[in-house]
Design a protein around this motif. Structure first.
Motif, PDB file in Angstrom:
ATOM      1  N   HIS A   1       0.789  -1.238   0.000  1.00  0.00           N
ATOM      2  CA  HIS A   1       0.000   0.000   0.000  1.00  0.00           C
ATOM      3  C   HIS A   1       0.821   1.288   0.000  1.00  0.00           C
ATOM      4  O   HIS A   1       0.273   2.373  -0.198  1.00  0.00           O
ATOM      5  N   GLY A   2       2.126   1.191   0.233  1.00  0.00           N
ATOM      6  CA  GLY A   2       2.981   2.367   0.148  1.00  0.00           C
ATOM      7  C   GLY A   2       2.929   3.294   1.347  1.00  0.00           C
ATOM      8  O   GLY A   2       3.522   4.377   1.326  1.00  0.00           O
ATOM      9  N   ILE A   3       2.250   2.890   2.410  1.00  0.00           N
ATOM     10  CA  ILE A   3       2.149   3.727   3.607  1.00  0.00           C
ATOM     11  C   ILE A   3       3.281   3.379   4.566  1.00  0.00           C
ATOM     12  O   ILE A   3       3.502   2.204   4.875  1.00  0.00           O
ATOM     13  N   THR A   4       4.002   4.384   5.031  1.00  0.00           N
ATOM     14  CA  THR A   4       5.137   4.173   5.923  1.00  0.00           C
ATOM     15  C   THR A   4       4.854   4.748   7.309  1.00  0.00           C
ATOM     16  O   THR A   4       3.906   5.518   7.494  1.00  0.00           O
ATOM     17  N   ARG A   5       5.692   4.385   8.261  1.00  0.00           N
ATOM     18  CA  ARG A   5       5.559   4.913   9.623  1.00  0.00           C
ATOM     19  C   ARG A   5       5.597   6.438   9.627  1.00  0.00           C
ATOM     20  O   ARG A   5       4.824   7.086  10.347  1.00  0.00           O
ATOM     21  N   ASP A   6       6.493   7.025   8.842  1.00  0.00           N
ATOM     22  CA  ASP A   6       6.602   8.484   8.809  1.00  0.00           C
ATOM     23  C   ASP A   6       5.305   9.146   8.331  1.00  0.00           C
ATOM     24  O   ASP A   6       4.956  10.239   8.795  1.00  0.00           O
ATOM     25  N   MET A   7       4.607   8.479   7.436  1.00  0.00           N
ATOM     26  CA  MET A   7       3.392   9.065   6.871  1.00  0.00           C
ATOM     27  C   MET A   7       2.257   9.148   7.899  1.00  0.00           C
ATOM     28  O   MET A   7       1.345   9.962   7.746  1.00  0.00           O
ATOM     29  N   VAL A   8       2.306   8.313   8.926  1.00  0.00           N
ATOM     30  CA  VAL A   8       1.235   8.322   9.928  1.00  0.00           C
ATOM     31  C   VAL A   8       1.712   8.854  11.275  1.00  0.00           C
ATOM     32  O   VAL A   8       0.956   8.846  12.248  1.00  0.00           O
ATOM     33  N   ALA A   9       2.956   9.331  11.328  1.00  0.00           N
ATOM     34  CA  ALA A   9       3.536   9.761  12.610  1.00  0.00           C
ATOM     35  C   ALA A   9       2.699  10.843  13.290  1.00  0.00           C
ATOM     36  O   ALA A   9       2.567  10.859  14.521  1.00  0.00           O
ATOM     37  N   ASP A  10       2.127  11.739  12.512  1.00  0.00           N
ATOM     38  CA  ASP A  10       1.326  12.824  13.077  1.00  0.00           C
ATOM     39  C   ASP A  10      -0.175  12.595  12.918  1.00  0.00           C
ATOM     40  O   ASP A  10      -0.981  13.498  13.179  1.00  0.00           O
ATOM     41  N   ALA A  11      -0.553  11.392  12.496  1.00  0.00           N
ATOM     42  CA  ALA A  11      -1.966  11.088  12.298  1.00  0.00           C
ATOM     43  C   ALA A  11      -2.652  10.795  13.632  1.00  0.00           C
ATOM     44  O   ALA A  11      -1.999  10.442  14.623  1.00  0.00           O
ATOM     45  N   ALA A  12      -3.957  10.924  13.661  1.00  0.00           N
ATOM     46  CA  ALA A  12      -4.731  10.559  14.847  1.00  0.00           C
ATOM     47  C   ALA A  12      -4.749   9.045  14.996  1.00  0.00           C
ATOM     48  O   ALA A  12      -4.611   8.311  14.014  1.00  0.00           O
ATOM     49  N   ASP A  13      -4.901   8.583  16.231  1.00  0.00           N
ATOM     50  CA  ASP A  13      -5.062   7.152  16.427  1.00  0.00           C
ATOM     51  C   ASP A  13      -6.546   6.793  16.306  1.00  0.00           C
ATOM     52  O   ASP A  13      -7.406   7.658  16.153  1.00  0.00           O
ATOM     53  N   TRP A  14      -6.836   5.482  16.381  1.00  0.00           N
ATOM     54  CA  TRP A  14      -8.204   5.033  16.176  1.00  0.00           C
ATOM     55  C   TRP A  14      -9.143   5.526  17.277  1.00  0.00           C
ATOM     56  O   TRP A  14     -10.323   5.771  17.031  1.00  0.00           O
ATOM     57  N   ALA A  15      -8.620   5.688  18.483  1.00  0.00           N
ATOM     58  CA  ALA A  15      -9.462   6.203  19.567  1.00  0.00           C
ATOM     59  C   ALA A  15     -10.009   7.580  19.210  1.00  0.00           C
ATOM     60  O   ALA A  15     -11.173   7.898  19.501  1.00  0.00           O
ATOM     61  N   ALA A  16      -9.193   8.402  18.568  1.00  0.00           N
ATOM     62  CA  ALA A  16      -9.636   9.737  18.162  1.00  0.00           C
ATOM     63  C   ALA A  16     -10.523   9.689  16.921  1.00  0.00           C
ATOM     64  O   ALA A  16     -11.417  10.526  16.759  1.00  0.00           O
ATOM     65  N   LEU A  17     -10.279   8.709  16.044  1.00  0.00           N
ATOM     66  CA  LEU A  17     -11.028   8.627  14.794  1.00  0.00           C
ATOM     67  C   LEU A  17     -12.335   7.857  14.915  1.00  0.00           C
ATOM     68  O   LEU A  17     -13.211   7.993  14.052  1.00  0.00           O
ATOM     69  N   LEU A  18     -12.484   7.064  15.957  1.00  0.00           N
ATOM     70  CA  LEU A  18     -13.704   6.271  16.100  1.00  0.00           C
ATOM     71  C   LEU A  18     -14.961   7.146  16.102  1.00  0.00           C
ATOM     72  O   LEU A  18     -15.950   6.810  15.430  1.00  0.00           O
ATOM     73  N   PRO A  19     -14.983   8.292  16.818  1.00  0.00           N
ATOM     74  CA  PRO A  19     -16.176   9.154  16.725  1.00  0.00           C
ATOM     75  C   PRO A  19     -16.413   9.680  15.310  1.00  0.00           C
ATOM     76  O   PRO A  19     -17.570   9.870  14.907  1.00  0.00           O
TER      77      PRO A  19
END
Length: 205
Positions: free
Chosen positions: A58-76
């Motif tokens: 899928h081409g997604i790396t750790r750096d690409m999600v480093a500043d992303a929200a986690d699932w707890a924040a995205l669940l709502p």
């Protein structure tokens, strides 16, 4: 009831179902796409390793999600987008497990949804050599999309279900499931309720 649902696709960082790193959501109302949502997700420890194989897919790396929200924040956000919709996915068991396991990793309540698998519906609708998402989507007239991009895959999945409903001349997912003989799945309390209904009162004794 019209052809209403939310199509969903996850990408994961590694083989763990709790390692969601990207989600794509597509809302369909009366057979037409009315909304889309894509988010990167920061996987929870200890499910946060990015395997070489998954990154290659899928081409997604750790750096690409480093500043992303986690699932707890995205669940709502997910709950607000999907509402009470049936969730549709290609090989839906995978995506439902991701929801269940990633939610459980945060010790949160799993959302309640019925689900229908576009892979199974495609097998009962088209005559193809392969029912992989790109092939089934092409049969539905949806071509040239970025496979393993979560949003593009969710859009392809939605196209399959809308086309299948038209091909079977049905106007809602319950009738589509009936004519294709594909069973609904479920997660959350909905799954518990449906299992109890399927097995009857003796199952609760």
């Amino acid at each position: 009831m019209p052809v209403d649902f939310t199509a969903i696709d996850f990408e994961t960082a590694n083989p763990s179902s709790a390692s969601a790193c990207s989600i794509g959501l597509v809302k369909v109302r009366d057979g037409a796409v009315v909304d889309r949502l894509h988010r990167y997700i920061r996987p929870p420890f200890p499910h946060d390793e990015f395997s070489e194989w998954n990154v290659r897919v899928h081409g997604i790396t750790r750096d690409m999600v480093a500043d992303a929200a986690d699932w707890a924040a995205l669940l709502p956000v997910f709950r607000d987008f999907a509402g009470g919709d049936v969730l549709v996915a290609h090989n839906a068991g995978f995506d439902l497990r991701v929801i269940e396991q990633t939610t459980a990793a945060f010790e949160l309540e799993v959302p309640n949804h019925r689900s229908l698998c576009s892979l199974q519906v495609a097998r009962k609708t088209y005559h193809l050599e392969s029912y992989r998402l790109p092939v089934a989507a092409m049969a539905a007239g949806f071509e040239d999309f970025s496979h393993h991009d979560a949003l593009a895959d969710a859009e392809a999945c939605a196209a399959i279900m809308v086309h299948a409903a038209r091909r079977h001349d049905v106007d809602d997912l319950d009738r589509l499931a009936h004519v294709t003989r594909v069973s609904f799945g479920a997660i959350g309390r909905t799954a518990v309720t449906e299992r109890a209904a399927a097995h009857g009162p003796m199952a609760l004794q």
